[in-house]
Design a protein around this motif. Structure first.
Motif, PDB file in Angstrom:
ATOM      1  N   MET A 154     -10.168  51.178 -11.754  1.00  0.00           N
ATOM      2  CA  MET A 154      -8.926  50.560 -10.899  1.00  0.00           C
ATOM      3  C   MET A 154      -8.098  51.898 -10.533  1.00  0.00           C
ATOM      4  SD  MET A 154      -7.955  47.140 -12.442  1.00  0.00           S
ATOM      5  CE  MET A 154      -7.785  47.400 -14.360  1.00  0.00           C
ATOM      6  N   VAL A 155      -7.824  52.706 -11.340  1.00  0.00           N
ATOM      7  CA  VAL A 155      -7.143  53.971 -11.049  1.00  0.00           C
ATOM      8  C   VAL A 155      -7.855  54.845 -10.180  1.00  0.00           C
ATOM      9  CG1 VAL A 155      -5.988  55.819 -12.001  1.00  0.00           C
ATOM     10  CG2 VAL A 155      -5.809  53.957 -13.190  1.00  0.00           C
ATOM     11  N   SER A 156      -9.176  55.138 -10.287  1.00  0.00           N
ATOM     12  CA  SER A 156      -9.869  55.789  -9.529  1.00  0.00           C
ATOM     13  C   SER A 156      -9.952  55.351  -8.042  1.00  0.00           C
ATOM     14  CB  SER A 156     -11.178  56.261 -10.170  1.00  0.00           C
ATOM     15  OG  SER A 156     -12.171  56.825  -9.176  1.00  0.00           O
ATOM     16  N   HIS A 157     -10.508  54.123  -8.012  1.00  0.00           N
ATOM     17  CA  HIS A 157     -10.651  53.493  -6.701  1.00  0.00           C
ATOM     18  C   HIS A 157      -9.469  53.178  -6.037  1.00  0.00           C
ATOM     19  CE1 HIS A 157     -11.006  49.905  -3.831  1.00  0.00           C
ATOM     20  NE2 HIS A 157     -12.155  50.674  -3.606  1.00  0.00           N
ATOM     21  N   GLY A 158      -8.122  53.124  -6.515  1.00  0.00           N
ATOM     22  CA  GLY A 158      -6.801  52.874  -5.914  1.00  0.00           C
ATOM     23  C   GLY A 158      -6.812  54.214  -5.246  1.00  0.00           C
ATOM     24  N   LEU A 159      -7.002  55.568  -5.889  1.00  0.00           N
ATOM     25  CA  LEU A 159      -6.748  56.703  -5.194  1.00  0.00           C
ATOM     26  C   LEU A 159      -7.756  57.053  -4.146  1.00  0.00           C
ATOM     27  CD1 LEU A 159      -6.369  58.761  -8.589  1.00  0.00           C
ATOM     28  CD2 LEU A 159      -4.442  58.256  -6.957  1.00  0.00           C
ATOM     29  N   ILE A 160      -8.984  56.767  -4.481  1.00  0.00           N
ATOM     30  CA  ILE A 160      -9.926  57.045  -3.516  1.00  0.00           C
ATOM     31  C   ILE A 160      -9.869  56.062  -2.139  1.00  0.00           C
ATOM     32  CG2 ILE A 160     -12.392  57.000  -2.784  1.00  0.00           C
ATOM     33  CD1 ILE A 160     -12.909  57.513  -5.964  1.00  0.00           C
ATOM     34  N   ALA A 161      -9.510  54.966  -2.442  1.00  0.00           N
ATOM     35  CA  ALA A 161      -9.729  53.817  -1.071  1.00  0.00           C
ATOM     36  C   ALA A 161      -8.131  54.322  -0.341  1.00  0.00           C
ATOM     37  CB  ALA A 161      -9.583  52.674  -1.728  1.00  0.00           C
ATOM     38  N   ALA A 162      -7.179  54.521  -0.919  1.00  0.00           N
ATOM     39  CA  ALA A 162      -6.203  54.891  -0.358  1.00  0.00           C
ATOM     40  C   ALA A 162      -6.092  56.154   0.515  1.00  0.00           C
ATOM     41  CB  ALA A 162      -4.848  55.279  -1.303  1.00  0.00           C
ATOM     42  N   SER A 163      -6.924  57.338   0.157  1.00  0.00           N
ATOM     43  CA  SER A 163      -7.212  58.232   1.163  1.00  0.00           C
ATOM     44  C   SER A 163      -7.999  58.028   2.198  1.00  0.00           C
ATOM     45  CB  SER A 163      -7.811  59.384   0.088  1.00  0.00           C
ATOM     46  OG  SER A 163      -9.000  59.051  -0.454  1.00  0.00           O
TER      47      SER A 163
END
Length: 537
Positions: free
Chosen positions: A336-345
């Motif tokens: 969840m944390v990782s995808h939040g950063l990746i998807a936002a970028s």
């Protein structure tokens, strides 16, 4: 009041909301002052959050910390009860970072800037409230408040079909919220005492049928937000029409609210029903992964392709939640944390591309690497993280989920093999649709409608800074996962132990139940007892 008694969480939640209410009083005609004001408030709140957690939070305990409990509406039993633990703390930091960067990404908003930044700050406040609420009615209130700003942000500042997308979003999410209210009241009024305190609700004993129905209600409600197939159809439309800042928050924070709530309510508060539904979550996770990846292939709209990619990646969260292992649950939180950063970028960079080309259709782009080499480099790094390249946070999160489900002693070998093999499809499909996206946008045949040399410019320093703030933690977590996992390791251990302790009892009770007839493959067992318990027997 001394520093120890300072209400840290209340201040963190209310600062953006109070600041939003003050925006109409700011003298500003063109929106320049308002945007600096909004950014300053977001930075101040994020800094307050970091300070509170750095000096007041103990990483070695799984109990709630910074707890505050004030009677709010005693007649309704509503308390302002907030607290933070290892499950909510990393998601709070993620929320602070992405909302701050999203406000900075909206630097060029000229249409109704007061309303825009006011909605952004109000939404920020409600999102924080969801992650720290310890009263069920307060949780529901924050969950509902967050819907209105998202609806308005899409319907006013979205694309050509923004009203359709916004209406679909509000219908799906508002209808799902009814299930939260019904299931919550069923829990609150069950037994001899009526309470909305989430800790007390988690200790209640519920009738078997009621607990299963409540779990199903929460699964539908939170499944819409996660999103889980087939409750996902609002997401591609919302992403396709939302502005870049809106998409950053949709993918980076809103989807994580669904995953957080599934763990907080369904796993932590309803462990008996979780025994029955855990295989369902694993199967739905596999469906999300395969379906999302396959649908991403068919998308010619850049943001819709990324939206279906998000659906696929959220499947790993479901599998991790269903694993019954510390490693799997830890992987779900990290995902969840990782995808939040990746998807936002990625959604921010898609907005950068749209600002230059005024289109999201990949077949109308092409050849852009010649004039946007920096954008291409940043887009490539984000895509590599999304396809789980080793050295990136996406790789660590997905690997932990794979190992968590593969090493689980709760399911039979055949069930685990099927789940792992079908989930591994993403390892093949994700690179294909992401790399083909990069090739078509940046190295494909140039569209005659684009005048690259005359019109399009590369990414600006502000845009590089925003992207770097997202990519640096992605790479940092990829090389040193403990940067993230140390914030919730103790809580993951407690969650796994809490969920597993009911397995032997429930397995015996359901030996000839509907669970056995439908899900005959999984074998529920407990490593702490002498013999395993096979539900299908």
């Amino acid at each position: 009041m001394n520093a120890i008694e300072f209400p840290w969480l209340t201040a963190i939640i209310l600062l953006p909301l109070v600041a939003a209410l003050a925006i109409p009083l700011i003298p500003d005609k063109e929106g320049r002052t308002v945007r600096w004001y909004g950014l300053g408030v977001a930075i101040a709140d994020f800094a307050l959050m970091i300070y509170a957690f750095w000096y007041k939070y103990d990483f070695q305990t799984s109990t709630l910390q910074l707890v505050e409990n004030y009677p709010w509406v005693p007649q309704l039993g509503l308390h302002w009860a907030v607290g933070v633990d290892g499950l909510s703390m990393p998601l709070l930091l993620l929320t602070g970072l992405i909302n701050t960067l999203a406000i900075f990404a909206a630097w060029k908003v000229t249409i109704k800037p007061r309303l825009f930044y006011g909605l952004m700050l109000a939404m920020y406040s409600a999102q924080l409230g969801v992650f720290v609420a310890q009263d069920l009615l307060l949780f529901f209130l924050m969950w509902e408040i967050e819907l209105v700003p998202v609806y308005l942000l899409i319907s006013i500042w979205g694309g050509q079909n923004r009203r359709y997308a916004a209406t679909k979003f509000i219908l799906y999410t508002a209808a799902a919220s009814i299930f939260i209210l019904i299931a919550g009241f069923a829990m609150a009024f069950s037994g001899d005492t009526v309470t909305f305190d989430m800790a007390t609700l988690g200790m209640k004993e519920y009738p078997k049928t009621l607990e299963l129905l409540v779990y199903a209600g929460f699964l539908i409600a939170f499944g819409v937000k996660l999103p889980i197939f087939p409750l996902h159809t609002w997401l591609p439309d919302a992403h396709g029409e939302a502005s870049a800042p809106g998409s950053m928050i949709l993918a980076g924070v809103l989807l994580k609210m669904g995953g957080y709530a599934l763990i907080r309510f369904n796993v932590e508060m309803l462990p008996n029903a979780h025994v029955t539904f855990a295989p369902v979550l694993a199967i739905l996770g596999v469906v999300n992964i395969v379906y999302g990846a396959c649908c991403a292939f068919a998308q010619t709209n850049l943001k819709r392709r990324l939206a279906y990619s998000s659906i696929a990646h959220m499947g790993f969260v479901l599998i991790g939640i269903a694993s019954y292992t510390e490693l799997g649950i830890s992987g779900a939180v990290l995902q969840m944390v990782s995808h939040g950063l990746i998807a936002a970028s990625l959604f921010f960079l898609s907005g950068v591309t749209y600002d230059r080309t005024h289109t999201l259709m990949m077949d109308k782009m092409g050849g852009m690497a010649k004039v946007m080499p920096k954008t291409f480099a940043l887009f490539t790094i984000g895509s590599m993280a999304s396809l789980a390249l080793p050295g990136m946070s996406g790789f660590v999160g997905e690997l932990m989920v794979f190992l968590g489900i593969a090493t689980s002693d709760v399911y039979s070998s055949s069930f685990k093999v099927v789940v792992v093999l079908l989930s591994a499809v993403s390892v093949i499909l994700t690179p294909i649709y992401l790399l083909s996206m990069l090739r078509q946008v940046f190295y494909g045949e140039q569209s005659q409608e684009l005048h690259l040399d005359a019109v399009i410019s590369d990414v600006k320093p502000r845009e590089i800074f925003i992207t770097a703030c997202l990519l640096l933690p992605i790479i940092g977590i990829g090389f040193y996962p403990k940067l993230a996992t140390q914030t919730y390791d103790v809580k993951a251990v407690e969650l796994a132990a809490h969920a597993r302790q009911v397995l032997p009892v429930v397995a015996h009770q359901q030996a000839s139940s509907l669970y056995s007839r439908i899900f005959s493959t999984p074998t529920l067992a407990n490593s702490q007892v002498e013999s395993s318990i096979n539900i299908s027997e």
